[in-house]
Design an enzyme around this catalytic site. Structure first.
Site, short mmCIF file in Angstrom:
data_model
loop_
_atom_site.label_atom_id
_atom_site.label_comp_id
_atom_site.label_asym_id
_atom_site.label_seq_id
_atom_site.Cartn_x
_atom_site.Cartn_y
_atom_site.Cartn_z
N ARG A 186 58.06 44.00 66.04
CA ARG A 186 56.78 43.30 66.18
C ARG A 186 56.06 43.55 67.50
NH1 ARG A 186 55.77 37.62 64.42
NH2 ARG A 186 56.64 37.13 66.46
N ASP A 187 56.52 44.50 68.31
CA ASP A 187 55.82 44.79 69.56
C ASP A 187 55.95 46.27 69.92
OD1 ASP A 187 54.18 44.15 71.66
OD2 ASP A 187 55.77 43.37 72.95
N VAL A 188 55.78 47.14 68.91
CA VAL A 188 55.89 48.57 69.14
C VAL A 188 54.58 49.08 69.72
CG1 VAL A 188 56.28 50.83 68.09
CG2 VAL A 188 57.51 48.82 67.23
N ASN A 230 56.34 50.04 75.49
CA ASN A 230 57.70 49.62 75.14
C ASN A 230 58.59 50.77 74.70
OD1 ASN A 230 57.22 47.00 75.82
ND2 ASN A 230 56.71 46.33 73.75
#
Length: 217
Positions: free
Chosen positions: A53-55, A59
């Site tokens: 959920r945070d690609v 990151n």
């Protein structure tokens, strides 16, 4: 994320960032290697029922010769429940969630990560986001965008989008099975809050205020 499209893409083991400045590309071969390794990591998460959920470019970091996906602060266990649509930076957020209000709850799976990784791939190759601006501007850009090649299976509507396994299988890339380590569970209100978040029950997690959790820390 830097307001002028962001700068940090990958970091070496010493933490020194390699930068992509506005409209300056990195090599396509490097971008491909980064994305293939990230797909491999994401596929392992999805097989375990977990959504990152945070690609996004920030990151993905370089450790030795490998590129690794980091920052699991928004990661959730997909237990079939409803999760908040507020995930990942807007430029890498899929349209099915971009159209929601920030804190609306929605059922979705790892295909949201696939959109994020595909738009990250574009960023790596071109030095700027594929879609940018506010939600309405991004949706307008998306509706007028014609994807080609593998991107047409990733930068597309949710129902048509490939899963990580489908992406690897259709490109004849070997699947590498991963595993999740056990951790010591917290007790009390903190433990209840963490279990709700890990199991994807964010609506139930809202019952635990910051004040309640703080008392158990």
């Amino acid at each position: 994320m830097d307001p002028k499209y962001g700068k940090i893409i990958v970091m070496n083991r010493l933490g020194e960032p390699l930068r992509v400045r506005n409209r300056k590309k990195i090599s396509v071969s490097l971008a491909f290697e980064v994305i293939i390794q990230a797909f491999d990591r994401i596929q392992g998460l999805h097989e375990a029922g977990v959504i990152h959920r945070d690609v996004k470019p920030n990151n993905i970091v370089k450790v030795g010769d490998d590129y690794k996906l980091i920052d699991f602060g928004l990661t959730r266990k997909n237990a079939g429940g409803r999760m908040t649509g507020y995930m990942v930076t807007r430029w890498f957020r899929p349209p099915e969630l971009l159209e929601l209000k920030d804190f609306d709850y929605q059922k979705y799976d790892g295909r949201c990560d696939m959109w994020s990784l595909a738009t990250t791939a574009y960023f790596l190759q071109h030095g700027q986001p594929l879609f940018h601006g506010n939600a309405e501007e991004i949706m307008s850009m998306y509706k007028n965008y014609k994807a080609i090649g593998v991107l047409k299976y990733l930068i597309c509507d949710y129902e048509k989008r490939w899963t990580a396994r489908e992406m690897l299988e259709n490109n004849e890339i070997e699947l590498i099975e991963g595993s999740l380590s056990d951790v010591k569970e917290r007790e009390g209100k903190v433990g209840d809050f963490v279990r709700c978040m890990v199991e994807g029950r964010e609506d139930m997690a809202d019952n635990y205020s910051h004040e309640q959790i703080y008392l158990d820390l």
